[in-house]
Design a protein around this motif. Structure first.
Motif, PDB file in Angstrom:
ATOM      1  N   SER A  80     -36.694   4.842  58.247  1.00 32.43           N
ATOM      2  CA  SER A  80     -37.289   4.281  57.028  1.00 32.43           C
ATOM      3  C   SER A  80     -38.018   2.983  57.341  1.00 32.43           C
ATOM      4  O   SER A  80     -37.547   2.187  58.154  1.00 32.43           O
ATOM      5  N   THR A  82     -39.007  -0.847  56.920  1.00 32.52           N
ATOM      6  CA  THR A  82     -38.162  -1.996  56.587  1.00 32.52           C
ATOM      7  C   THR A  82     -38.999  -3.090  55.931  1.00 32.52           C
ATOM      8  O   THR A  82     -40.224  -2.958  55.818  1.00 32.52           O
ATOM      9  N   ARG A  99     -32.041   1.807  52.340  1.00 32.36           N
ATOM     10  CA  ARG A  99     -32.609   3.001  52.974  1.00 32.36           C
ATOM     11  C   ARG A  99     -31.561   4.098  53.018  1.00 32.36           C
ATOM     12  O   ARG A  99     -30.370   3.851  52.892  1.00 32.36           O
ATOM     13  N   GLN A 103     -32.152   7.742  60.650  1.00 31.12           N
ATOM     14  CA  GLN A 103     -33.080   6.720  61.126  1.00 31.12           C
ATOM     15  C   GLN A 103     -33.513   6.987  62.567  1.00 31.12           C
ATOM     16  O   GLN A 103     -34.216   6.186  63.161  1.00 31.12           O
ATOM     17  N   PHE A 117     -43.048   9.083  53.301  1.00 27.39           N
ATOM     18  CA  PHE A 117     -41.657   8.720  53.053  1.00 27.39           C
ATOM     19  C   PHE A 117     -41.459   8.619  51.554  1.00 27.39           C
ATOM     20  O   PHE A 117     -42.410   8.561  50.779  1.00 27.39           O
ATOM     21  N   ILE A 162     -35.321   3.723  50.249  1.00 29.69           N
ATOM     22  CA  ILE A 162     -36.479   4.227  50.999  1.00 29.69           C
ATOM     23  C   ILE A 162     -35.993   5.274  51.986  1.00 29.69           C
ATOM     24  O   ILE A 162     -35.096   5.008  52.791  1.00 29.69           O
ATOM     25  N   GLY A 163     -36.602   6.463  51.943  1.00 26.31           N
ATOM     26  CA  GLY A 163     -36.244   7.532  52.867  1.00 26.31           C
ATOM     27  C   GLY A 163     -36.965   7.400  54.187  1.00 26.31           C
ATOM     28  O   GLY A 163     -37.915   6.633  54.328  1.00 26.31           O
ATOM     29  N   PRO A 164     -36.514   8.165  55.194  1.00 27.57           N
ATOM     30  CA  PRO A 164     -37.153   8.119  56.506  1.00 27.57           C
ATOM     31  C   PRO A 164     -38.532   8.777  56.491  1.00 27.57           C
ATOM     32  O   PRO A 164     -38.823   9.632  55.664  1.00 27.57           O
TER      33      PRO A 164
END
Length: 169
Positions: A80, A82, A99, A103, A117, A162-164
């Motif tokens: 995700s 940053t 997140r 990862q 994402f 927040i997704g990857p």
């Protein structure tokens, strides 16, 4: 005196021609075997757009899609983004994002290989409007230097995740 000037001119011309021939060879065969094009992962070399995505139980979702135009070198991203910040007409929303998801999975990003994402926003609580997200992309070995920006209308709230990064638009 004229003979000396001619020798200097001939020597200078030969040196310039030899240098040009050598420079052409070096440009045609880079030592790394890779293109000299700049990386698509650098913030200045890609665009990002935020759009609505299908909702799930208890959450709204927004998709951030990154695309790179021709002329940039593909690169790898993982996890995700940053340092995510959300703003509305230039004013910070005050919402920080966590997140979720793996990862570690690397994806290829570059011309013809868009990535995306997810911004996952809980339906509960006070929501804040936003029209921009700023973030730092991650590579398998660490952060990509610089801040990327995505635009589009959306909302955020406490508990936003927040997704990857994943392959595809």
């Amino acid at each position: 005196m004229m003979r000396t000037d001619r020798k200097i001119a001939v020597t200078l011309a030969a040196t310039v021609l030899a240098g040009a021939a050598g420079a052409g060879f070096a440009q045609a065969s880079p030592a790394t075997g890779r293109s000299a094009a700049p990386s698509a992962c650098r913030p200045a070399n890609h665009t990002a757009k935020i759009t609505d995505a299908p909702s799930s139980a208890g959450h709204r979702h927004y998709r951030v899609t990154l695309t790179a135009p021709r002329g940039y070198e593909p690169c790898e991203l993982a996890g995700s983004p940053t340092d995510v910040r959300f703003s509305d007409h230039g004013s910070d929303s005050g919402v920080t994002a966590g997140r979720y998801g793996s990862q570690k999975i690397a994806v290829t990003f570059g011309p013809g290989h868009p990535v995306h994402f997810d911004i996952q926003v809980p339906n509960t609580g006070r929501v804040a409007p936003a029209d921009e997200a700023s973030f730092t992309l991650q590579a398998p070995g660490g952060q990509i230097p610089g801040t990327s920006f995505a635009e589009g209308g959306f909302t955020v709230a406490t508990g936003t995740l927040i997704g990857p990064v994943q392959s595809g638009a």
